[in-house]
Write a protein that holds these residues in place. Sequence first.
Motif, mmCIF file in Angstrom:
data_model
loop_
_atom_site.group_PDB
_atom_site.id
_atom_site.type_symbol
_atom_site.label_atom_id
_atom_site.label_comp_id
_atom_site.label_asym_id
_atom_site.label_seq_id
_atom_site.Cartn_x
_atom_site.Cartn_y
_atom_site.Cartn_z
ATOM 1 N N ASN A 136 0.813 -1.214 0.000
ATOM 2 C CA ASN A 136 0.000 0.000 0.000
ATOM 3 C C ASN A 136 0.851 1.270 0.000
ATOM 4 O O ASN A 136 0.379 2.328 -0.384
ATOM 5 C CB ASN A 136 -0.925 0.012 1.212
ATOM 6 C CG ASN A 136 -1.924 -1.115 1.135
ATOM 7 O OD1 ASN A 136 -2.443 -1.412 0.051
ATOM 8 N ND2 ASN A 136 -2.169 -1.767 2.253
ATOM 9 N N LEU A 137 2.133 1.136 0.419
ATOM 10 C CA LEU A 137 3.016 2.308 0.456
ATOM 11 C C LEU A 137 3.935 2.360 -0.761
ATOM 12 O O LEU A 137 4.880 3.151 -0.809
ATOM 13 C CB LEU A 137 3.847 2.303 1.747
ATOM 14 C CG LEU A 137 3.049 2.435 3.028
ATOM 15 C CD1 LEU A 137 3.954 2.261 4.246
ATOM 16 C CD2 LEU A 137 2.360 3.795 3.094
ATOM 17 N N LEU A 138 3.605 1.508 -1.741
ATOM 18 C CA LEU A 138 4.423 1.399 -2.949
ATOM 19 C C LEU A 138 4.647 2.762 -3.599
ATOM 20 O O LEU A 138 5.757 3.135 -3.967
ATOM 21 C CB LEU A 138 3.709 0.457 -3.922
ATOM 22 C CG LEU A 138 4.536 -0.260 -4.964
ATOM 23 C CD1 LEU A 138 5.622 -1.086 -4.297
ATOM 24 C CD2 LEU A 138 3.645 -1.170 -5.787
ATOM 25 N N LYS A 139 3.564 3.511 -3.730
ATOM 26 C CA LYS A 139 3.630 4.789 -4.436
ATOM 27 C C LYS A 139 4.526 5.783 -3.674
ATOM 28 O O LYS A 139 5.386 6.426 -4.274
ATOM 29 C CB LYS A 139 2.217 5.361 -4.578
ATOM 30 C CG LYS A 139 2.147 6.533 -5.533
ATOM 31 C CD LYS A 139 0.709 6.940 -5.775
ATOM 32 C CE LYS A 139 0.593 8.028 -6.834
ATOM 33 N NZ LYS A 139 1.489 9.147 -6.643
ATOM 34 N N GLU A 140 4.360 5.861 -2.374
ATOM 35 C CA GLU A 140 5.137 6.794 -1.569
ATOM 36 C C GLU A 140 6.627 6.493 -1.677
ATOM 37 O O GLU A 140 7.459 7.392 -1.855
ATOM 38 C CB GLU A 140 4.724 6.716 -0.083
ATOM 39 C CG GLU A 140 3.405 7.402 0.254
ATOM 40 C CD GLU A 140 2.191 6.564 -0.056
ATOM 41 O OE1 GLU A 140 2.334 5.525 -0.758
ATOM 42 O OE2 GLU A 140 1.090 6.915 0.386
ATOM 43 N N THR A 141 6.961 5.179 -1.576
ATOM 44 C CA THR A 141 8.357 4.784 -1.657
ATOM 45 C C THR A 141 8.933 5.152 -3.021
ATOM 46 O O THR A 141 10.053 5.673 -3.129
ATOM 47 C CB THR A 141 8.493 3.271 -1.416
ATOM 48 O OG1 THR A 141 7.732 2.943 -0.270
ATOM 49 C CG2 THR A 141 9.932 2.861 -1.218
ATOM 50 N N THR A 142 8.155 4.885 -4.066
ATOM 51 C CA THR A 142 8.607 5.208 -5.414
ATOM 52 C C THR A 142 8.859 6.708 -5.563
ATOM 53 O O THR A 142 9.875 7.137 -6.105
ATOM 54 C CB THR A 142 7.551 4.775 -6.450
ATOM 55 O OG1 THR A 142 7.137 3.459 -6.148
ATOM 56 C CG2 THR A 142 8.120 4.833 -7.854
ATOM 57 N N ASP A 143 7.927 7.504 -5.065
ATOM 58 C CA ASP A 143 8.069 8.961 -5.163
ATOM 59 C C ASP A 143 9.323 9.445 -4.441
ATOM 60 O O ASP A 143 10.024 10.347 -4.918
ATOM 61 C CB ASP A 143 6.838 9.653 -4.584
ATOM 62 C CG ASP A 143 5.638 9.516 -5.512
ATOM 63 O OD1 ASP A 143 5.872 9.158 -6.701
ATOM 64 O OD2 ASP A 143 4.494 9.732 -5.069
ATOM 65 N N GLU A 144 9.592 8.844 -3.306
ATOM 66 C CA GLU A 144 10.767 9.235 -2.533
ATOM 67 C C GLU A 144 12.039 9.006 -3.342
ATOM 68 O O GLU A 144 12.946 9.834 -3.364
ATOM 69 C CB GLU A 144 10.781 8.423 -1.235
ATOM 70 C CG GLU A 144 11.690 8.998 -0.158
ATOM 71 C CD GLU A 144 11.762 8.106 1.058
ATOM 72 O OE1 GLU A 144 10.788 7.340 1.297
ATOM 73 O OE2 GLU A 144 12.781 8.147 1.750
#
Lengths: 299, 233
Positions: A136-144
């Motif tokens: 579920n935190l895939l997007k946040e990690t990618t953005d980082e």
Amino acid sequence: MKAIRILSRGIRDAFKSVIRNFSLSTAAITCSSITLILVAVAMIISYNVNHITNDLEKELTIVVYLKQTCAEEQKEEFKNKLEMMKNNNVEEYKYKSKDEWKLEMKEYSDTFSTALDYLDTNPLLDSVTIYVKDVNLLKETTDEIKQLDYVESADYGEGMAENLVKVFDIIEKVTIIIVLALVLVTAFLIGNTIRLTIFSRRNEIEIMRLVGASNTSIRLPFLFEGLFLGILGSIIPILITVYGYVLLYDHFNGYLFTQIIRLTEPFNFILNVSGILLVIGAIIGMFGSYHAVRKYLKI
Amino acid sequence: MELIEIKNCYKVYNNGVTAIADLNLKIDKGEFVFVIGASGSGKSTLIKMLYREEKPTNGSVFVGGINVAKLRNAKVFKLRRKLGIVFQDFKLLPKLTVFENVAFALESIGIQKKEIRPKVIKALENVGLKDKMRSFPNQLSGGEQQRVCIARAMVNEPKLLICDEPTGNLDPDISKEIVDILDKINKESGTTIIMATHDRDIVNKMKKRVLLLQNGVLVSDDKKGSYKVHEGN
């Protein structure tokens, strides 16, 4: 000794009552069988969806390409950063340099091999594959990761895979709600049946109360009756689960539609489901009858 | 020593009717007591409070040392094992024989099988129904059914026998027979008997203690009372 006598009397009376009120008992058993079959189906779906989701989540990774201009020390810096991110969402990562890519591509095809030989520099990019802990935190990690200036691109399987996980999540929640609702319905049905058999024996209960029988000894036969009805009602669903799921599994060869969606292996799994069905049947049978007798113990 | 002690007892039903008002009463072991009064005078309520079918609203009702007012529903059986109850409508189970009906009371409280049979036969002998123990209740006369009910109430040898209009459904001759059996039980085993009744002939003939209730109030307590004395009230 006295407790054993009361217990054995309870079991004997319960058997008698199930047989004496045969049509009523059959109705209760059929009803609970049907609901328990639905419970079994819902449980199998829920469990498999969970299983599939877990499998899919393992497949979801972030692929990062580093810029051509990226210096060696920046690569080291990036690795260090990923090590630090292991405290957050990074489970593991795999680094693959552009030279490794080149070798792999050369093996893959002769055309590539010749084309690459003509070039002086390696046009390919260094890559890192990142496995995450929480999808579920895939997007946040990618953005980082994207924000780092030596990163050319960072992508995860946006779209399809992500949506699939979300859909499965909803299916799982819905099936759990359905299972709970069905369990309640079954308890109500068994309770109602017992209420009818109690109604036909209410004079008996009244006299038992008046001559000084304890509530426990009055209630016991009905509790056992509920227990028997619940257990008898779970036999057919268990058979259907065991044979049905093995057949289904063999029919699909363990895969649903594609190789990615794997079904849960039948063994142990169906035994667990059967055990749960039996326990649900027994508990709701007893609970239903416990509730039904209460009213008649206030004389 | 008192078997029953009632202090400042009130019973008000949910619909506002006061069935018993400020009742104080003591009944000793071995007494034979009639409770009389018109319909609605509260005698059934009094009887029902003794075996806790009704709970007093206020005050205390001690039966054999147990305060009925504070007895929890789950513990009622402890009180009921100490007493026997005879009903106007007999409350026999139609599908069981006379023997089984009496044995049912013992089975229900978990008495061992081999102990049950002699006790039941003795209880039936006492009411003179031993030769009818294989009959079903609907094959018996009203008086015989009431005797089965007495046998069932007495089979556990209680100290107190509560009779709620036991002769209400019976003709005078049979009523006399039933009361004679009760009198015999009272004299032979010293069982305390409390009997609510409408039957003035019986009350007059027996010359026992008589409690007269009127609108929930105990208006007279006569050691050797009769119905006629109170007729003027």
